[in-house]
Design a protein around this motif. Structure first.
Motif, PDB file in Angstrom:
ATOM      1  N   ASN A   3     -26.426  44.352 -18.816  1.00 58.57           N
ATOM      2  CA  ASN A   3     -25.097  44.766 -18.369  1.00 58.57           C
ATOM      3  C   ASN A   3     -24.046  43.986 -19.155  1.00 58.57           C
ATOM      4  N   ALA A   4     -23.009  44.660 -19.613  1.00 56.45           N
ATOM      5  CA  ALA A   4     -21.984  44.017 -20.436  1.00 56.45           C
ATOM      6  C   ALA A   4     -20.894  43.355 -19.621  1.00 56.45           C
ATOM      7  N   ARG A   5     -20.963  43.411 -18.298  1.00 57.41           N
ATOM      8  CA  ARG A   5     -19.922  42.773 -17.486  1.00 57.41           C
ATOM      9  C   ARG A   5     -20.270  41.302 -17.263  1.00 57.41           C
ATOM     10  N   TYR A   6     -19.529  40.432 -17.937  1.00 57.27           N
ATOM     11  CA  TYR A   6     -19.741  38.994 -17.827  1.00 57.27           C
ATOM     12  C   TYR A   6     -18.408  38.355 -17.503  1.00 57.27           C
ATOM     13  N   ASN A  27     -11.624  38.546 -25.985  1.00 53.59           N
ATOM     14  CA  ASN A  27     -10.194  38.730 -26.238  1.00 53.59           C
ATOM     15  C   ASN A  27      -9.926  39.672 -27.413  1.00 53.59           C
ATOM     16  N   GLU A  28     -10.928  40.449 -27.833  1.00 58.26           N
ATOM     17  CA  GLU A  28     -10.759  41.298 -29.007  1.00 58.26           C
ATOM     18  C   GLU A  28     -10.586  42.783 -28.676  1.00 58.26           C
ATOM     19  N   ALA A  33     -13.622  49.076 -31.908  1.00 57.83           N
ATOM     20  CA  ALA A  33     -14.936  48.633 -31.432  1.00 57.83           C
ATOM     21  C   ALA A  33     -15.747  48.021 -32.578  1.00 57.83           C
ATOM     22  N   HIS A  34     -16.318  46.856 -32.308  1.00 59.86           N
ATOM     23  CA  HIS A  34     -17.121  46.152 -33.304  1.00 59.86           C
ATOM     24  C   HIS A  34     -18.093  45.216 -32.606  1.00 59.86           C
ATOM     25  N   PHE A  86     -14.433  46.493 -21.935  1.00 63.38           N
ATOM     26  CA  PHE A  86     -12.996  46.480 -22.185  1.00 63.38           C
ATOM     27  C   PHE A  86     -12.209  47.544 -21.435  1.00 63.38           C
ATOM     28  N   LYS A  87     -12.840  48.579 -20.961  1.00 65.83           N
ATOM     29  CA  LYS A  87     -12.114  49.636 -20.260  1.00 65.83           C
ATOM     30  C   LYS A  87     -12.104  49.439 -18.753  1.00 65.83           C
TER      31      LYS A  87
END
Length: 88
Positions: A3-6, A27-28, A33-34, A86-87
């Motif tokens: 999961n990308a939620r950290y 903070n990017e 997207a990268h 990020f969204k």
């Protein structure tokens, strides 16, 4: 894929393949997207749309080619992780 939620993590790790850690800085979100990839002191950055090398330090050309193949192979999951983080 994890999961990308950290919450509070400045460098959410998205994927690990062998000695390579795939992550982004929290903070990017003002950049396209990268993904960053790190192995010890070597670091690379790949844009995800389209997949292309943005920068690299201390990786050999052979490693960069393999990393680009891995980014292309995992592009959908990496983009999903980026968008989820990020969204939200």
């Amino acid at each position: 894929m994890p999961n990308a939620r950290y919450t509070g993590n400045l460098m959410p790790a998205i994927l690990k393949i062998g000695a390579y850690r795939f992550f982004f800085y929290s903070n990017e979100n003002n950049e396209p997207a990268h993904i960053h990839i790190q192995r010890e002191r070597a670091l690379a950055k790949f844009w995800l749309t389209p997949v292309s090398l943005a920068s690299s330090t201390r990786f050999s050309a052979k490693e960069i080619r393999e990393l680009q193949r891995q980014v292309e192979k995992n592009r959908t999951s990496l983009l999903e992780a980026w968008n989820e983080y990020f969204k939200s």
